[in-house]
Motif scaffolding. Sequence first.
Motif, PDB file in Angstrom:
ATOM      1  N   HIS A   3      24.684  28.574 -21.298  1.00  0.00           N
ATOM      2  CA  HIS A   3      23.353  30.101 -22.055  1.00  0.00           C
ATOM      3  C   HIS A   3      22.477  30.560 -22.573  1.00  0.00           C
ATOM      4  O   HIS A   3      21.597  29.525 -22.737  1.00  0.00           O
ATOM      5  CB  HIS A   3      24.644  30.897 -22.922  1.00  0.00           C
ATOM      6  N   ASN A  37      31.469  29.941 -24.129  1.00  0.00           N
ATOM      7  CA  ASN A  37      30.869  29.369 -23.435  1.00  0.00           C
ATOM      8  C   ASN A  37      32.043  28.132 -22.854  1.00  0.00           C
ATOM      9  O   ASN A  37      31.513  27.145 -22.441  1.00  0.00           O
ATOM     10  CB  ASN A  37      29.884  28.887 -24.458  1.00  0.00           C
ATOM     11  N   TYR A  42      25.840  32.791 -19.231  1.00  0.00           N
ATOM     12  CA  TYR A  42      26.935  33.604 -19.727  1.00  0.00           C
ATOM     13  C   TYR A  42      25.285  34.166 -20.380  1.00  0.00           C
ATOM     14  O   TYR A  42      24.355  33.186 -20.375  1.00  0.00           O
ATOM     15  CB  TYR A  42      27.006  32.861 -20.967  1.00  0.00           C
ATOM     16  N   TYR A  54      23.956  36.276 -23.340  1.00  0.00           N
ATOM     17  CA  TYR A  54      24.317  36.474 -24.692  1.00  0.00           C
ATOM     18  C   TYR A  54      23.529  37.517 -25.487  1.00  0.00           C
ATOM     19  O   TYR A  54      21.629  37.289 -25.996  1.00  0.00           O
ATOM     20  CB  TYR A  54      24.694  35.393 -25.662  1.00  0.00           C
TER      21      TYR A  54
END
Length: 387
Positions: free
Chosen positions: A130, A172, A216, A218
Amino acid sequence: MVNEPTHAPLLSIVVPVYGVEAYLYQCLESIRADIPAGESEAVELIAVDDASPDGCGAMLRSYAVGRDTVRVVHLKENVGLGLARNAGLDVATGEYVWFVDSDDWLPPGTIAAVLDRLREHQPDVLMLDHLRVHEDGRREVDASSHLLRGVPGVARLADQPHLLRVQHTAWNKVVRRAFLDELELRFFPGWYEDIPFSHPLLIGAEKISVLDRVCYLYRQGRQGAITSTRSGRHFDAFGQYERLMEWVARRHPDEDLRAELFQLMISHYLVVVGNDDRLHPHLRRAFFHRVAEHYRRYLPTGGYPMPSGVTGLKHRLVGRGDWLAYSALRQAHRVTGRWRRPSPAGGADSSTADEPSRPATPVSRSNAGHTGGTADRSDALAGGRLP
């Protein structure tokens, strides 16, 4: 009323929703619009309205209209992130489940990459990389991301023990749903809910796959995130670690594993106690003494690795329960400008990750009150910065 899919999908993506009206559409669209053509039946999106006080509930109802692969669960009362995830898990029909927080989002191409890897490796757990995205748009590599590099095929934690130090959040990891049942894992109420969930996944997995790709995004700095909320609820971390240690003692009573988890636990606590954004000054002393209590309770019989330098000194002070010395050390570093605050860590549970970056010497139970210590989680997450 929750729409039932006509075919069992490969992947269920569960999105708990509370107070994220400004971010919700971006999150949902980053998932739905990323599903490849011809794969619509392979993915279901389950959004859980955790009695959100803003317009999220209405947004979800509108978003689900005409979209068979979008399912919405409306909870009658607010239950918190962990239990909202459980509510989504209870209705998920996919072989795998992925918990995505509703203020975050996925980069393009993620769903296809995840589906391909799940089919190729059929893992118990798929780990993902991420980026942290700041309010000004700046994107930052997580300090634990390098630990995901170079893991071939499928592995077990015993073969790749450093994976336990990757940021321990739920988002995750993509997890085989039946595997969760085998481990008897669900989320508990309270803050830091990822602690007794994420670590057992890696400990119990026979097949871990690592997708070395940013899957991802974040979001950092959102108002209301617990990593930037001063509250006594940060004490919830102690109960969550107690649950983790109980699970490990019952399911995997290995002394080396216990030493590793003990190291991660004390490191995480030091991040919280040293962070002005999490604890009111009048709570810091009580939190420190709870850390010292857990130090004494869970210190492994055979000891655990200890780093050198200031990090080791902080752990020695925790082992002695010496609040006055710890407080003086913390203040001295802040005054001289060498004591730097750690980056906010860990998704909705504000947990952190570790990075094995310093030489360590073992610490035994007999002398831990004077020489105990380990690399704290602020060093690990922020590449050597101190809380």
